[in-house]
Design an enzyme around this catalytic site. Structure first.
Site, PDB file in Angstrom:
ATOM      1  N   ARG A 104     -49.982 -16.704  -4.972  1.00 24.28           N
ATOM      2  CA  ARG A 104     -49.044 -15.619  -4.729  1.00 24.28           C
ATOM      3  C   ARG A 104     -49.592 -14.660  -3.684  1.00 24.28           C
ATOM      4  O   ARG A 104     -50.708 -14.782  -3.237  1.00 24.28           O
ATOM      5  CB  ARG A 104     -48.734 -14.895  -6.049  1.00 24.28           C
ATOM      6  CG  ARG A 104     -47.974 -15.790  -7.052  1.00 24.28           C
ATOM      7  CD  ARG A 104     -47.400 -14.987  -8.179  1.00 24.28           C
ATOM      8  NE  ARG A 104     -46.574 -13.893  -7.665  1.00 24.28           N
ATOM      9  CZ  ARG A 104     -46.508 -12.712  -8.254  1.00 24.28           C
ATOM     10  NH1 ARG A 104     -47.232 -12.454  -9.335  1.00 24.28           N
ATOM     11  NH2 ARG A 104     -45.728 -11.775  -7.750  1.00 24.28           N
ATOM     12  N   GLY A 105     -48.766 -13.681  -3.324  1.00 24.58           N
ATOM     13  CA  GLY A 105     -49.109 -12.762  -2.248  1.00 24.58           C
ATOM     14  C   GLY A 105     -48.174 -12.966  -1.076  1.00 24.58           C
ATOM     15  O   GLY A 105     -47.347 -13.883  -1.063  1.00 24.58           O
ATOM     16  N   ASN A 106     -48.279 -12.105  -0.076  1.00 25.58           N
ATOM     17  CA  ASN A 106     -47.386 -12.245   1.067  1.00 25.58           C
ATOM     18  C   ASN A 106     -47.802 -13.426   1.947  1.00 25.58           C
ATOM     19  O   ASN A 106     -48.814 -14.087   1.691  1.00 25.58           O
ATOM     20  CB  ASN A 106     -47.304 -10.936   1.872  1.00 25.58           C
ATOM     21  CG  ASN A 106     -48.642 -10.511   2.449  1.00 25.58           C
ATOM     22  OD1 ASN A 106     -49.438 -11.334   2.884  1.00 25.58           O
ATOM     23  ND2 ASN A 106     -48.902  -9.217   2.468  1.00 25.58           N
ATOM     24  N   VAL A 107     -46.995 -13.685   2.962  1.00 28.94           N
ATOM     25  CA  VAL A 107     -47.220 -14.862   3.801  1.00 28.94           C
ATOM     26  C   VAL A 107     -48.616 -14.842   4.412  1.00 28.94           C
ATOM     27  O   VAL A 107     -49.328 -15.861   4.418  1.00 28.94           O
ATOM     28  CB  VAL A 107     -46.146 -14.920   4.916  1.00 28.94           C
ATOM     29  CG1 VAL A 107     -46.497 -15.994   5.938  1.00 28.94           C
ATOM     30  CG2 VAL A 107     -44.777 -15.187   4.305  1.00 28.94           C
ATOM     31  N   ALA A 137     -46.724 -20.919  -5.991  1.00 34.96           N
ATOM     32  CA  ALA A 137     -46.336 -20.192  -7.198  1.00 34.96           C
ATOM     33  C   ALA A 137     -44.990 -20.685  -7.724  1.00 34.96           C
ATOM     34  O   ALA A 137     -44.476 -20.158  -8.698  1.00 34.96           O
ATOM     35  CB  ALA A 137     -46.261 -18.696  -6.906  1.00 34.96           C
ATOM     36  N   SER A 138     -44.428 -21.698  -7.083  1.00 31.06           N
ATOM     37  CA  SER A 138     -43.082 -22.172  -7.394  1.00 31.06           C
ATOM     38  C   SER A 138     -43.123 -23.425  -8.262  1.00 31.06           C
ATOM     39  O   SER A 138     -43.663 -24.460  -7.848  1.00 31.06           O
ATOM     40  CB  SER A 138     -42.336 -22.478  -6.085  1.00 31.06           C
ATOM     41  OG  SER A 138     -41.196 -23.268  -6.315  1.00 31.06           O
ATOM     42  N   LEU A 139     -42.520 -23.361  -9.452  1.00 32.06           N
ATOM     43  CA  LEU A 139     -42.414 -24.555 -10.289  1.00 32.06           C
ATOM     44  C   LEU A 139     -41.489 -25.589  -9.655  1.00 32.06           C
ATOM     45  O   LEU A 139     -41.661 -26.790  -9.864  1.00 32.06           O
ATOM     46  CB  LEU A 139     -41.893 -24.178 -11.678  1.00 32.06           C
ATOM     47  CG  LEU A 139     -42.862 -23.423 -12.588  1.00 32.06           C
ATOM     48  CD1 LEU A 139     -42.217 -23.194 -13.952  1.00 32.06           C
ATOM     49  CD2 LEU A 139     -44.164 -24.187 -12.758  1.00 32.06           C
ATOM     50  N   ARG A 140     -40.507 -25.123  -8.885  1.00 32.79           N
ATOM     51  CA  ARG A 140     -39.628 -26.060  -8.168  1.00 32.79           C
ATOM     52  C   ARG A 140     -40.439 -26.929  -7.216  1.00 32.79           C
ATOM     53  O   ARG A 140     -40.284 -28.164  -7.188  1.00 32.79           O
ATOM     54  CB  ARG A 140     -38.563 -25.277  -7.393  1.00 32.79           C
ATOM     55  CG  ARG A 140     -37.760 -26.114  -6.405  1.00 32.79           C
ATOM     56  CD  ARG A 140     -36.883 -25.242  -5.526  1.00 32.79           C
ATOM     57  NE  ARG A 140     -37.641 -24.346  -4.663  1.00 32.79           N
ATOM     58  CZ  ARG A 140     -38.143 -24.678  -3.479  1.00 32.79           C
ATOM     59  NH1 ARG A 140     -38.009 -25.912  -3.023  1.00 32.79           N
ATOM     60  NH2 ARG A 140     -38.798 -23.786  -2.753  1.00 32.79           N
ATOM     61  N   ARG A 141     -41.294 -26.294  -6.430  1.00 33.75           N
ATOM     62  CA  ARG A 141     -42.119 -27.061  -5.500  1.00 33.75           C
ATOM     63  C   ARG A 141     -43.131 -27.915  -6.254  1.00 33.75           C
ATOM     64  O   ARG A 141     -43.378 -29.071  -5.904  1.00 33.75           O
ATOM     65  CB  ARG A 141     -42.828 -26.108  -4.531  1.00 33.75           C
ATOM     66  CG  ARG A 141     -41.877 -25.452  -3.531  1.00 33.75           C
ATOM     67  CD  ARG A 141     -42.558 -24.383  -2.709  1.00 33.75           C
ATOM     68  NE  ARG A 141     -41.677 -23.807  -1.685  1.00 33.75           N
ATOM     69  CZ  ARG A 141     -41.665 -22.543  -1.330  1.00 33.75           C
ATOM     70  NH1 ARG A 141     -42.497 -21.687  -1.919  1.00 33.75           N
ATOM     71  NH2 ARG A 141     -40.840 -22.107  -0.400  1.00 33.75           N
ATOM     72  N   ASP A 154     -34.485 -14.158  -4.759  1.00 33.39           N
ATOM     73  CA  ASP A 154     -35.133 -13.275  -5.725  1.00 33.39           C
ATOM     74  C   ASP A 154     -34.135 -12.545  -6.610  1.00 33.39           C
ATOM     75  O   ASP A 154     -34.537 -11.859  -7.557  1.00 33.39           O
ATOM     76  CB  ASP A 154     -35.990 -12.224  -5.003  1.00 33.39           C
ATOM     77  CG  ASP A 154     -37.201 -12.823  -4.321  1.00 33.39           C
ATOM     78  OD1 ASP A 154     -37.700 -13.861  -4.789  1.00 33.39           O
ATOM     79  OD2 ASP A 154     -37.653 -12.252  -3.307  1.00 33.39           O
ATOM     80  N   ARG A 203     -38.228  -3.876  -0.323  1.00 36.71           N
ATOM     81  CA  ARG A 203     -39.627  -4.053  -0.684  1.00 36.71           C
ATOM     82  C   ARG A 203     -40.484  -3.822   0.568  1.00 36.71           C
ATOM     83  O   ARG A 203     -39.970  -3.740   1.678  1.00 36.71           O
ATOM     84  CB  ARG A 203     -39.856  -5.456  -1.230  1.00 36.71           C
ATOM     85  CG  ARG A 203     -39.182  -5.717  -2.573  1.00 36.71           C
ATOM     86  CD  ARG A 203     -39.157  -7.201  -2.893  1.00 36.71           C
ATOM     87  NE  ARG A 203     -40.495  -7.763  -2.900  1.00 36.71           N
ATOM     88  CZ  ARG A 203     -40.768  -9.074  -2.773  1.00 36.71           C
ATOM     89  NH1 ARG A 203     -39.783  -9.933  -2.593  1.00 36.71           N
ATOM     90  NH2 ARG A 203     -42.001  -9.497  -2.815  1.00 36.71           N
ATOM     91  N   SER A 254     -43.183  -5.758   1.760  1.00 35.51           N
ATOM     92  CA  SER A 254     -43.898  -6.850   2.411  1.00 35.51           C
ATOM     93  C   SER A 254     -43.434  -6.990   3.853  1.00 35.51           C
ATOM     94  O   SER A 254     -42.325  -6.558   4.208  1.00 35.51           O
ATOM     95  CB  SER A 254     -43.655  -8.165   1.669  1.00 35.51           C
ATOM     96  OG  SER A 254     -42.317  -8.605   1.871  1.00 35.51           O
ATOM     97  N   CYS A 268     -37.619 -18.813 -14.927  1.00 38.02           N
ATOM     98  CA  CYS A 268     -38.829 -19.213 -14.200  1.00 38.02           C
ATOM     99  C   CYS A 268     -39.647 -20.275 -14.917  1.00 38.02           C
ATOM    100  O   CYS A 268     -40.709 -20.660 -14.454  1.00 38.02           O
ATOM    101  CB  CYS A 268     -39.688 -17.979 -13.918  1.00 38.02           C
ATOM    102  SG  CYS A 268     -39.029 -16.974 -12.573  1.00 38.02           S
ATOM    103  N   ARG A 291     -51.367 -15.792   1.935  1.00 39.26           N
ATOM    104  CA  ARG A 291     -51.381 -17.226   1.615  1.00 39.26           C
ATOM    105  C   ARG A 291     -51.980 -18.044   2.762  1.00 39.26           C
ATOM    106  O   ARG A 291     -52.755 -18.981   2.527  1.00 39.26           O
ATOM    107  CB  ARG A 291     -49.960 -17.697   1.296  1.00 39.26           C
ATOM    108  CG  ARG A 291     -49.349 -16.987   0.099  1.00 39.26           C
ATOM    109  CD  ARG A 291     -48.025 -17.589  -0.287  1.00 39.26           C
ATOM    110  NE  ARG A 291     -47.232 -16.666  -1.105  1.00 39.26           N
ATOM    111  CZ  ARG A 291     -46.172 -17.023  -1.793  1.00 39.26           C
ATOM    112  NH1 ARG A 291     -45.749 -18.273  -1.782  1.00 39.26           N
ATOM    113  NH2 ARG A 291     -45.494 -16.128  -2.506  1.00 39.26           N
TER     114      ARG A 291
END
Length: 406
Positions: free
Chosen positions: A235-238, A214-218, A169, A92, A94, A328, A241
């Site tokens: 969302r988006g790259n580091v 963007a994480s349901l885990r978090r 991923d 990818r 990014s 997800c 954010r």
């Protein structure tokens, strides 16, 4: 097509860039550049984000066959017809993904000096659907395979020889004809906690604080500690954010510390959270390398790079995820580590709002790692019951997320 600024720190010196297009003349989510500078072995610093723009039709969002030109200054690998056949690394685009691709390139050259020759390795950068649609949650888009489908297509189409992935991923299933036999040595797996006001623990966040994730885990683990927190899709790259955090869009965010370290941005972390405060995602911090199952040359190269301790732990965690048939819509966390010659595993599933949480721990022989992960997943699945997972399937994205998009 993409605009890739040649002065960006990610752009290697003396690199040749070619743009790929679909064979039907529509724009393809792909571009490609070739490293031709031996001195690019030096460690790269990623201090700014890449500026990219995609212009094209809806066809650009679908995996497609791509044609492109190649140039090189070396004929190190030659096919029978005389065409140069370098080792092509798919990734990818990014900054983090490119850092991982160049880490792979560096390790290949260390182990196989012939790959240092100009043209011996090509970096093939692709734009995935998950990269292009940033205003929706991963759950709404249909899952994590969104970050790998285009790479799978290129690999099976013989457009690349190996693909470098963030393992978290990668779906638990792989396309027929491909294998993932290699994990590089794992970075720190924990989550970095980043706040605008210097607060270092989740417990110290004021009520009603806004957290970007963007994480349901978090989200589930945050809300289980403080139900007043508001989680918004982030969302988006580091770099994107962190910019949103600086702009006051949110009060705090969480990122994998592994990614920050790979881009030498770990100083951005306010604190690093231990497992008791935030259990990381399955395979977080691990890099995986995939190739075609019948590609003996690529298998020779990447087998040498494999870190067996990382591979064992990642396989344990992915067996846990596979047993849960995770998607997800389900907040799932799972981590394994080797302690005193034993595999130690901890897993978690939860409701997205944090109101219900199931946890498990297991220890056993390293040789039994996959079985340990699978049994841990089956145990939590039985404890939660069918109704728990039925609720996840029935809930709409809006019901699960309970959040707005920023």
């Amino acid at each position: 097509f993409f605009f890739f600024h040649p002065t960006s720190p990610i752009y290697p010196p003396n690199a040749t860039t070619t743009i790929g297009h679909c064979k039907d003349n529509t724009s393809a989510p792909f571009f490609h550049f070739i490293i031709t500078n031996k001195q690019f072995n030096k460690k790269m610093r990623f201090t700014s984000a890449i500026s990219m723009m995609l212009v094209g039709t809806a066809a650009a969002f679908a995996p497609s066959s791509v044609s492109y030109s190649r140039t090189s200054s070396s004929a190190l690998f030659m096919a029978e017809d005389g065409e140069i056949t370098p080792l092509r690394i798919g990734t990818r685009g990014s900054p983090l993904a490119l850092a991982q691709a160049y880490e792979t390139r560096r390790r290949l050259i260390e182990n196989f000096p012939e790959l240092e020759e100009d043209g011996a390795i090509e970096i093939c950068v692709m734009k995935t659907q998950g990269d292009m649609i940033l205003d929706k949650s991963l759950m709404e888009l249909g899952g994590k395979g969104l970050f790998t489908k285009e790479l799978d297509t290129a690999l099976l189409g013989d457009e690349v020889d190996i693909c470098v992935h963030s393992m978290k991923d990668v779906p638990t299933w792989l396309p027929d004809g491909t294998v993932l036999p290699c994990n590089l040595p794992r970075e720190d797996t924990n989550d970095a906690f980043i706040t605008a006001n210097g607060i270092k623990t989740i417990a110290d966040l004021p009520d009603n604080s806004v957290i970007g994730t963007a994480s349901l885990r978090r989200q589930a683990q945050l809300l289980s500690q403080n139900p007043t927190l508001k989680c918004v899709n982030f969302r988006g790259n580091v770099q994107t954010r962190l910019r949103k955090l600086d702009d006051g869009v949110v009060d705090a965010t969480l990122l994998a510390i592994a990614g920050l370290k790979r881009m030498e941005m770990q100083d951005c972390a306010t604190a690093v959270l231990e497992w008791d405060e935030m259990l990381p995602a399955v395979a977080q911090g691990a890099i995986g390398i995939q190739c075609r199952s019948d590609d003996e040359r690529s298998l020779k190269y990447i087998d040498t790079l494999n870190c067996m301790d990382t591979h064992v732990c990642v396989n344990c965690e992915r067996a846990f995820l596979e047993a849960l048939d995770g998607n997800c819509k389900t907040p799932i966390a799972g981590q394994a580590r080797i302690v005193d010659g034993k595999i130690v595993f901890r897993g978690l599933i939860a409701m997205p709002d944090g109101s219900l949480k199931y946890q498990t721990e297991a220890t056993g022989e390293i040789a039994d790692a996959v079985d340990i992960g699978r049994k841990a997943g089956e145990k939590l699945k039985a404890e939660a019951g069918d109704k728990f997972f039925e609720m996840m399937v029935e809930m709409s994205p809006q019901q699960v997320l309970g959040q707005i998009t920023k």
